[in-house]
Design a protein around this motif. Sequence first.
Motif, PDB file in Angstrom:
ATOM      1  N   TYR A 275       0.816  -1.205   0.000  1.00 22.11           N
ATOM      2  CA  TYR A 275       0.000   0.000   0.000  1.00 22.11           C
ATOM      3  C   TYR A 275       0.854   1.262   0.000  1.00 22.11           C
ATOM      4  O   TYR A 275       1.978   1.281   0.504  1.00 22.11           O
ATOM      5  N   ARG A 276       0.250   2.301  -0.557  1.00 20.81           N
ATOM      6  CA  ARG A 276       0.821   3.631  -0.400  1.00 20.81           C
ATOM      7  C   ARG A 276       0.423   4.181   0.962  1.00 20.81           C
ATOM      8  O   ARG A 276      -0.548   3.738   1.554  1.00 20.81           O
ATOM      9  N   LYS A 277       1.144   5.177   1.409  1.00 21.88           N
ATOM     10  CA  LYS A 277       0.802   5.802   2.690  1.00 21.88           C
ATOM     11  C   LYS A 277      -0.153   6.969   2.475  1.00 21.88           C
ATOM     12  O   LYS A 277      -0.051   8.007   3.128  1.00 21.88           O
ATOM     13  N   SER A 278      -1.071   6.792   1.560  1.00 22.72           N
ATOM     14  CA  SER A 278      -2.023   7.848   1.239  1.00 22.72           C
ATOM     15  C   SER A 278      -3.122   7.886   2.298  1.00 22.72           C
ATOM     16  O   SER A 278      -3.664   6.843   2.677  1.00 22.72           O
ATOM     17  N   PRO A 279      -3.477   9.084   2.776  1.00 22.92           N
ATOM     18  CA  PRO A 279      -4.529   9.180   3.799  1.00 22.92           C
ATOM     19  C   PRO A 279      -5.908   8.894   3.214  1.00 22.92           C
ATOM     20  O   PRO A 279      -6.171   9.147   2.042  1.00 22.92           O
ATOM     21  N   VAL A 280      -6.771   8.341   4.033  1.00 27.46           N
ATOM     22  CA  VAL A 280      -8.171   8.137   3.692  1.00 27.46           C
ATOM     23  C   VAL A 280      -8.970   9.148   4.517  1.00 27.46           C
ATOM     24  O   VAL A 280      -8.884   9.156   5.751  1.00 27.46           O
ATOM     25  N   SER A 281      -9.715  10.006   3.852  1.00 24.84           N
ATOM     26  CA  SER A 281     -10.419  11.086   4.539  1.00 24.84           C
ATOM     27  C   SER A 281     -11.433  10.551   5.549  1.00 24.84           C
ATOM     28  O   SER A 281     -11.927   9.432   5.413  1.00 24.84           O
ATOM     29  N   GLN A 282     -11.754  11.379   6.530  1.00 23.82           N
ATOM     30  CA  GLN A 282     -12.756  10.992   7.520  1.00 23.82           C
ATOM     31  C   GLN A 282     -14.102  10.765   6.859  1.00 23.82           C
ATOM     32  O   GLN A 282     -14.853   9.875   7.242  1.00 23.82           O
ATOM     33  N   GLU A 283     -14.400  11.555   5.838  1.00 24.35           N
ATOM     34  CA  GLU A 283     -15.660  11.389   5.111  1.00 24.35           C
ATOM     35  C   GLU A 283     -15.736  10.004   4.473  1.00 24.35           C
ATOM     36  O   GLU A 283     -16.776   9.338   4.519  1.00 24.35           O
ATOM     37  N   THR A 284     -14.616   9.557   3.872  1.00 28.34           N
ATOM     38  CA  THR A 284     -14.587   8.234   3.249  1.00 28.34           C
ATOM     39  C   THR A 284     -14.658   7.134   4.300  1.00 28.34           C
ATOM     40  O   THR A 284     -15.329   6.117   4.111  1.00 28.34           O
ATOM     41  N   GLN A 285     -13.972   7.316   5.426  1.00 28.11           N
ATOM     42  CA  GLN A 285     -14.062   6.343   6.516  1.00 28.11           C
ATOM     43  C   GLN A 285     -15.499   6.204   7.013  1.00 28.11           C
ATOM     44  O   GLN A 285     -15.968   5.100   7.277  1.00 28.11           O
ATOM     45  N   ASP A 286     -16.193   7.336   7.117  1.00 29.24           N
ATOM     46  CA  ASP A 286     -17.596   7.307   7.539  1.00 29.24           C
ATOM     47  C   ASP A 286     -18.462   6.576   6.516  1.00 29.24           C
ATOM     48  O   ASP A 286     -19.385   5.843   6.873  1.00 29.24           O
ATOM     49  N   GLU A 287     -18.146   6.771   5.216  1.00 28.49           N
ATOM     50  CA  GLU A 287     -18.888   6.081   4.156  1.00 28.49           C
ATOM     51  C   GLU A 287     -18.676   4.575   4.256  1.00 28.49           C
ATOM     52  O   GLU A 287     -19.618   3.788   4.082  1.00 28.49           O
ATOM     53  N   ILE A 288     -17.456   4.154   4.548  1.00 31.40           N
ATOM     54  CA  ILE A 288     -17.139   2.734   4.682  1.00 31.40           C
ATOM     55  C   ILE A 288     -17.945   2.114   5.824  1.00 31.40           C
ATOM     56  O   ILE A 288     -18.558   1.051   5.680  1.00 31.40           O
ATOM     57  N   LEU A 289     -17.977   2.788   6.957  1.00 32.60           N
ATOM     58  CA  LEU A 289     -18.721   2.263   8.100  1.00 32.60           C
ATOM     59  C   LEU A 289     -20.223   2.292   7.854  1.00 32.60           C
ATOM     60  O   LEU A 289     -20.950   1.387   8.284  1.00 32.60           O
ATOM     61  N   HIS A 290     -20.688   3.315   7.164  1.00 32.70           N
ATOM     62  CA  HIS A 290     -22.115   3.383   6.837  1.00 32.70           C
ATOM     63  C   HIS A 290     -22.512   2.189   5.981  1.00 32.70           C
ATOM     64  O   HIS A 290     -23.563   1.569   6.223  1.00 32.70           O
ATOM     65  N   TYR A 291     -21.677   1.843   5.016  1.00 34.30           N
ATOM     66  CA  TYR A 291     -21.990   0.687   4.165  1.00 34.30           C
ATOM     67  C   TYR A 291     -22.024  -0.585   5.007  1.00 34.30           C
ATOM     68  O   TYR A 291     -22.911  -1.437   4.817  1.00 34.30           O
ATOM     69  N   PHE A 292     -21.087  -0.728   5.920  1.00 32.35           N
ATOM     70  CA  PHE A 292     -21.046  -1.920   6.777  1.00 32.35           C
ATOM     71  C   PHE A 292     -22.383  -2.128   7.487  1.00 32.35           C
ATOM     72  O   PHE A 292     -22.921  -3.248   7.514  1.00 32.35           O
ATOM     73  N   TYR A 293     -22.921  -1.066   8.055  1.00 29.46           N
ATOM     74  CA  TYR A 293     -24.148  -1.200   8.846  1.00 29.46           C
ATOM     75  C   TYR A 293     -25.396  -1.363   7.982  1.00 29.46           C
ATOM     76  O   TYR A 293     -26.486  -1.609   8.515  1.00 29.46           O
ATOM     77  N   GLU A 294     -25.251  -1.256   6.656  1.00 27.44           N
ATOM     78  CA  GLU A 294     -26.376  -1.464   5.746  1.00 27.44           C
ATOM     79  C   GLU A 294     -26.373  -2.853   5.112  1.00 27.44           C
ATOM     80  O   GLU A 294     -27.276  -3.191   4.346  1.00 27.44           O
ATOM     81  N   ILE A 295     -25.363  -3.679   5.403  1.00 24.64           N
ATOM     82  CA  ILE A 295     -25.283  -5.012   4.792  1.00 24.64           C
ATOM     83  C   ILE A 295     -26.438  -5.880   5.302  1.00 24.64           C
ATOM     84  O   ILE A 295     -26.635  -6.008   6.513  1.00 24.64           O
ATOM     85  N   PRO A 296     -27.200  -6.502   4.391  1.00 20.04           N
ATOM     86  CA  PRO A 296     -28.330  -7.347   4.814  1.00 20.04           C
ATOM     87  C   PRO A 296     -27.861  -8.558   5.620  1.00 20.04           C
ATOM     88  O   PRO A 296     -26.804  -9.132   5.350  1.00 20.04           O
ATOM     89  N   GLU A 297     -28.644  -8.945   6.611  1.00 25.98           N
ATOM     90  CA  GLU A 297     -28.329 -10.114   7.421  1.00 25.98           C
ATOM     91  C   GLU A 297     -28.694 -11.391   6.671  1.00 25.98           C
ATOM     92  O   GLU A 297     -29.703 -11.443   5.983  1.00 25.98           O
ATOM     93  N   VAL A 298     -27.863 -12.408   6.790  1.00 29.90           N
ATOM     94  CA  VAL A 298     -28.186 -13.704   6.179  1.00 29.90           C
ATOM     95  C   VAL A 298     -28.136 -14.844   7.193  1.00 29.90           C
ATOM     96  O   VAL A 298     -28.648 -15.924   6.924  1.00 29.90           O
TER      97      VAL A 298
ATOM     98  N   ALA B  34     -24.461 -14.781  -2.422  1.00 29.30           N
ATOM     99  CA  ALA B  34     -25.562 -13.843  -2.185  1.00 29.30           C
ATOM    100  C   ALA B  34     -25.492 -12.652  -3.132  1.00 29.30           C
ATOM    101  O   ALA B  34     -26.515 -12.196  -3.670  1.00 29.30           O
ATOM    102  N   ILE B  35     -24.287 -12.127  -3.362  1.00 28.80           N
ATOM    103  CA  ILE B  35     -24.124 -10.973  -4.249  1.00 28.80           C
ATOM    104  C   ILE B  35     -24.458 -11.353  -5.687  1.00 28.80           C
ATOM    105  O   ILE B  35     -25.139 -10.612  -6.405  1.00 28.80           O
ATOM    106  N   ALA B  36     -23.989 -12.532  -6.117  1.00 27.79           N
ATOM    107  CA  ALA B  36     -24.278 -12.978  -7.482  1.00 27.79           C
ATOM    108  C   ALA B  36     -25.778 -13.204  -7.665  1.00 27.79           C
ATOM    109  O   ALA B  36     -26.357 -12.841  -8.694  1.00 27.79           O
ATOM    110  N   ALA B  37     -26.413 -13.813  -6.679  1.00 29.87           N
ATOM    111  CA  ALA B  37     -27.849 -14.072  -6.775  1.00 29.87           C
ATOM    112  C   ALA B  37     -28.628 -12.768  -6.881  1.00 29.87           C
ATOM    113  O   ALA B  37     -29.562 -12.649  -7.685  1.00 29.87           O
TER     114      ALA B  37
END
Length: 273
Positions: free
Chosen positions: A16-39, A220-223
């Motif tokens: 990896y590069r040592k490029s920073p990931v913005s707080q906004e992007t980190q928040d987007e990543i966590l938001h997606y996590f909490y939207e994943i459907p339960e199986v 699940a994603i393919a289906a």
Amino acid sequence: MDLYEAIFCRKSVRNYRKSPVSQETQDEILHYFYEIPEVFGEINTAAAVCDNADGSVRMHLPGEVNAPYYLVFYSEKCVNDLMNIGYLIQQMSLFLCTRGFGACNVTNLQLRKDLQKKGTLQAMGMLAFGVPAGLLTHKENEFNRLPLEKLCSYQEKPKEWTEQILRAARLAPSSGGSQPWRFVVTGEQIHVYTKKHKLDSMGRHRQESIDFGRLFANIAIAAEALWIDVDLIRLGDIGEQFYPSSRYVLSVVLKNNKDVNVEMSTDENFAGN
């Protein structure tokens, strides 16, 4: 690129590069996590993005990747907890790929004491991630995977959309490239088995459970992409009927409610960057 497309080109990224990931992007990543459907039913989980700029997130072990960021997965301890963590890890790994970030599953959790728990939840999985120093993706024919002929026993000729789902399942990552799964295909059902081991261990069981969760995420994603309804259930009468030397895990029950276009993916579509 969407999640389905990412299945056919995502690769594990270790540099990896040592490029920073913005707080906004980190928040987007966590938001997606909490939207994943339960199986796997209602399992309490959480995630945290850990900045490793100072190298303090974890001890660096030989063979493990050293990344600028880690995504730590937490869960209550319950039935299918590790399989559920694997499912979440794969979903997030593919999501990160669609956002231009490389990721790699971390098998040895060596976390600081303050990162080992989140409330009452225990750390059970971790993804290294960040801006890749090299290529983010590769072609489908570059995956080191067994062919479907080696993984499947066909009790009857599968539908085209079943083959597409199996194609996605084949590309699921596993620890050490072990591909512990075997499939018995009967009509609109895919019965999933795991190879029995002469020498079993908690470490092997833990990682294999996570691997199967990643497998079921690809299915699940393919289906969903193919407009196929999918249920993961355990059929009590299947047992060791098809693979006497293997252990039955779960069955994937598919139902096609629409006419679908199965010509959605080719190597050219997912050649990557």
